[in-house]
Scaffold this motif. Structure first.
Motif, PDB file in Angstrom:
ATOM      1  N   TYR A   1      20.319  48.922  67.993  1.00 17.76           N
ATOM      2  CA  TYR A   1      20.311  48.574  66.575  1.00 17.76           C
ATOM      3  C   TYR A   1      20.564  47.085  66.380  1.00 17.76           C
ATOM      4  O   TYR A   1      21.398  46.498  67.069  1.00 17.76           O
ATOM      5  CB  TYR A   1      21.411  49.366  65.856  1.00 17.76           C
ATOM      6  N   GLN A   2      19.851  46.493  65.430  1.00 16.22           N
ATOM      7  CA  GLN A   2      20.147  45.147  64.943  1.00 16.22           C
ATOM      8  C   GLN A   2      20.062  45.170  63.425  1.00 16.22           C
ATOM      9  O   GLN A   2      19.092  45.664  62.858  1.00 16.22           O
ATOM     10  CB  GLN A   2      19.167  44.110  65.486  1.00 16.22           C
ATOM     11  N   GLY A   3      21.084  44.654  62.789  1.00 15.89           N
ATOM     12  CA  GLY A   3      21.101  44.572  61.334  1.00 15.89           C
ATOM     13  C   GLY A   3      21.231  43.127  60.898  1.00 15.89           C
ATOM     14  O   GLY A   3      21.664  42.271  61.665  1.00 15.89           O
ATOM     15  N   THR A   4      20.863  42.848  59.655  1.00 17.58           N
ATOM     16  CA  THR A   4      20.929  41.478  59.148  1.00 17.58           C
ATOM     17  C   THR A   4      21.638  41.429  57.801  1.00 17.58           C
ATOM     18  O   THR A   4      21.669  42.408  57.054  1.00 17.58           O
ATOM     19  CB  THR A   4      19.529  40.870  58.947  1.00 17.58           C
ATOM     20  N   ILE A   5      22.184  40.274  57.533  1.00 13.71           N
ATOM     21  CA  ILE A   5      22.687  39.932  56.204  1.00 13.71           C
ATOM     22  C   ILE A   5      22.058  38.588  55.876  1.00 13.71           C
ATOM     23  O   ILE A   5      22.219  37.616  56.621  1.00 13.71           O
ATOM     24  CB  ILE A   5      24.224  39.834  56.177  1.00 13.71           C
ATOM     25  N   ARG A   6      21.272  38.529  54.807  1.00 14.55           N
ATOM     26  CA  ARG A   6      20.544  37.316  54.408  1.00 14.55           C
ATOM     27  C   ARG A   6      19.677  36.764  55.533  1.00 14.55           C
ATOM     28  O   ARG A   6      19.626  35.559  55.769  1.00 14.55           O
ATOM     29  CB  ARG A   6      21.520  36.261  53.901  1.00 14.55           C
TER      30      ARG A   6
ATOM     31  N   ARG B   1      10.597  45.205  74.170  1.00 13.51           N
ATOM     32  CA  ARG B   1      10.149  46.405  73.457  1.00 13.51           C
ATOM     33  C   ARG B   1      10.066  46.123  71.960  1.00 13.51           C
ATOM     34  O   ARG B   1      10.749  45.248  71.442  1.00 13.51           O
ATOM     35  CB  ARG B   1      11.131  47.551  73.724  1.00 13.51           C
ATOM     36  N   LYS B   2       9.245  46.888  71.276  1.00 17.67           N
ATOM     37  CA  LYS B   2       9.079  46.693  69.837  1.00 17.67           C
ATOM     38  C   LYS B   2      10.285  47.226  69.065  1.00 17.67           C
ATOM     39  O   LYS B   2      10.866  48.246  69.414  1.00 17.67           O
ATOM     40  CB  LYS B   2       7.834  47.419  69.336  1.00 17.67           C
ATOM     41  N   PHE B   3      10.614  46.502  68.007  1.00 21.49           N
ATOM     42  CA  PHE B   3      11.598  46.966  67.041  1.00 21.49           C
ATOM     43  C   PHE B   3      10.888  47.817  65.999  1.00 21.49           C
ATOM     44  O   PHE B   3       9.783  47.490  65.563  1.00 21.49           O
ATOM     45  CB  PHE B   3      12.258  45.790  66.311  1.00 21.49           C
ATOM     46  N   LEU B   4      11.517  48.868  65.581  1.00 16.84           N
ATOM     47  CA  LEU B   4      11.116  49.663  64.430  1.00 16.84           C
ATOM     48  C   LEU B   4      11.935  49.080  63.278  1.00 16.84           C
ATOM     49  O   LEU B   4      13.165  49.170  63.289  1.00 16.84           O
ATOM     50  CB  LEU B   4      11.483  51.122  64.680  1.00 16.84           C
ATOM     51  N   ILE B   5      11.282  48.424  62.341  1.00 19.21           N
ATOM     52  CA  ILE B   5      11.977  47.674  61.295  1.00 19.21           C
ATOM     53  C   ILE B   5      11.874  48.411  59.969  1.00 19.21           C
ATOM     54  O   ILE B   5      10.780  48.748  59.520  1.00 19.21           O
ATOM     55  CB  ILE B   5      11.379  46.250  61.166  1.00 19.21           C
ATOM     56  N   LEU B   6      13.023  48.657  59.367  1.00 23.58           N
ATOM     57  CA  LEU B   6      13.084  49.322  58.068  1.00 23.58           C
ATOM     58  C   LEU B   6      13.517  48.317  57.011  1.00 23.58           C
ATOM     59  O   LEU B   6      14.551  47.670  57.162  1.00 23.58           O
ATOM     60  CB  LEU B   6      14.094  50.472  58.093  1.00 23.58           C
TER      61      LEU B   6
ATOM     62  N   PHE C   1      15.575  48.967  64.852  1.00 22.91           N
ATOM     63  CA  PHE C   1      16.001  49.867  65.918  1.00 22.91           C
ATOM     64  C   PHE C   1      14.978  49.834  67.046  1.00 22.91           C
ATOM     65  O   PHE C   1      13.797  49.611  66.818  1.00 22.91           O
ATOM     66  CB  PHE C   1      16.109  51.306  65.399  1.00 22.91           C
ATOM     67  N   GLN C   2      15.448  50.086  68.255  1.00 18.39           N
ATOM     68  CA  GLN C   2      14.562  50.324  69.381  1.00 18.39           C
ATOM     69  C   GLN C   2      14.850  51.728  69.888  1.00 18.39           C
ATOM     70  O   GLN C   2      16.017  52.102  70.070  1.00 18.39           O
ATOM     71  CB  GLN C   2      14.775  49.299  70.493  1.00 18.39           C
ATOM     72  N   VAL C   3      13.780  52.502  70.069  1.00 16.34           N
ATOM     73  CA  VAL C   3      13.885  53.893  70.504  1.00 16.34           C
ATOM     74  C   VAL C   3      12.908  54.124  71.655  1.00 16.34           C
ATOM     75  O   VAL C   3      12.013  53.324  71.899  1.00 16.34           O
ATOM     76  CB  VAL C   3      13.578  54.860  69.337  1.00 16.34           C
ATOM     77  N   LYS C   4      13.078  55.249  72.345  1.00 15.21           N
ATOM     78  CA  LYS C   4      12.224  55.553  73.504  1.00 15.21           C
ATOM     79  C   LYS C   4      10.775  55.787  73.082  1.00 15.21           C
ATOM     80  O   LYS C   4       9.864  55.224  73.637  1.00 15.21           O
ATOM     81  CB  LYS C   4      12.761  56.776  74.240  1.00 15.21           C
ATOM     82  N   ASN C   5      10.561  56.647  72.117  1.00 15.96           N
ATOM     83  CA  ASN C   5       9.211  57.019  71.684  1.00 15.96           C
ATOM     84  C   ASN C   5       8.860  56.228  70.420  1.00 15.96           C
ATOM     85  O   ASN C   5       8.751  56.795  69.346  1.00 15.96           O
ATOM     86  CB  ASN C   5       9.145  58.529  71.451  1.00 15.96           C
ATOM     87  N   HIS C   6       8.694  54.929  70.580  1.00 14.06           N
ATOM     88  CA  HIS C   6       8.460  54.052  69.425  1.00 14.06           C
ATOM     89  C   HIS C   6       7.276  54.513  68.572  1.00 14.06           C
ATOM     90  O   HIS C   6       7.382  54.612  67.353  1.00 14.06           O
ATOM     91  CB  HIS C   6       8.233  52.612  69.908  1.00 14.06           C
ATOM     92  N   ASP C   7       6.142  54.812  69.208  1.00 14.16           N
ATOM     93  CA  ASP C   7       4.953  55.209  68.448  1.00 14.16           C
ATOM     94  C   ASP C   7       5.181  56.502  67.679  1.00 14.16           C
ATOM     95  O   ASP C   7       4.730  56.643  66.537  1.00 14.16           O
ATOM     96  CB  ASP C   7       3.741  55.340  69.379  1.00 14.16           C
ATOM     97  N   GLY C   8       5.859  57.464  68.277  1.00 11.25           N
ATOM     98  CA  GLY C   8       6.165  58.719  67.589  1.00 11.25           C
ATOM     99  C   GLY C   8       7.052  58.501  66.377  1.00 11.25           C
ATOM    100  O   GLY C   8       6.806  59.066  65.304  1.00 11.25           O
ATOM    101  N   TRP C   9       8.076  57.688  66.540  1.00  8.27           N
ATOM    102  CA  TRP C   9       8.965  57.384  65.414  1.00  8.27           C
ATOM    103  C   TRP C   9       8.201  56.658  64.307  1.00  8.27           C
ATOM    104  O   TRP C   9       8.369  56.968  63.131  1.00  8.27           O
ATOM    105  CB  TRP C   9      10.132  56.516  65.885  1.00  8.27           C
ATOM    106  N   MET C  10       7.358  55.684  64.673  1.00  8.16           N
ATOM    107  CA  MET C  10       6.575  54.951  63.663  1.00  8.16           C
ATOM    108  C   MET C  10       5.683  55.900  62.875  1.00  8.16           C
ATOM    109  O   MET C  10       5.605  55.824  61.650  1.00  8.16           O
ATOM    110  CB  MET C  10       5.716  53.866  64.326  1.00  8.16           C
TER     111      MET C  10
END
Length: 144
Positions: A53-58, A110-115, A125-134
């Motif tokens: 997980y990576q989160g941001t503020i501003r 690896r690709k981040f899944l960005i919300l 987030f980075q997960v194992k099955n990136h394409d499935g989650w996307m």
């Protein structure tokens, strides 16, 4: 010379024990999260699994950690090893994206899944099955 070898060996043992404890902690958190989801009546779509997980503020990275992540039919849940949990209702997700970079950070190639959430904040987030989650998130976010 023998003192240096002893110090290096001690550091290696401590590092291995720390990794082992994290592995045990993540397995326990995953089992606990699975039971909690089952009791809530939600349907588990992906996970629980170890994720990043990576989160941001501003736009600045504020938190990055490994933990246990799961996707249900109603929310994305991320359990950090220490500190508060991240619980994102899918109805709060305004947009999803993917990129190998997030807020100026590159992690493991690896690709981040960005919300992007309705309040403008972004979480990645980075997960194992990136394409499935996307795919699953894309179908659920566009439907909300």
């Amino acid at each position: 010379m023998s003192h240096a070898i002893a110090v290096v060996a001690a550091i290696a043992v401590v590092g291995i024990l720390a990794l082992l404890l994290l592995h045990v902690r993540f397995r326990w958190q995953g089992a606990h999260l699975k039971r909690a989801v089952e009791r809530s009546g939600e349907r588990l779509l992906f996970g629980p699994e170890v994720g990043y997980y990576q989160g941001t503020i501003r736009g600045i990275v504020s938190v990055s950690t490994y933990g246990v992540i799961a996707l249900t039919d109603r929310r994305l849940v991320f359990r950090k090893p220490i500190g508060g949990d991240i619980d994102i209702s899918l109805s709060q997700v305004a947009e999803i994206a993917e990129n190998k970079w997030f807020a100026g950070n590159y992690h493991n190639g690896r690709k981040f899944l960005i919300l992007r959430l309705a309040d403008g904040t972004q979480k990645a987030f980075q997960v194992k099955n990136h394409d499935g989650w996307m795919h699953e998130l894309g179908s659920r976010v566009s439907a909300t």
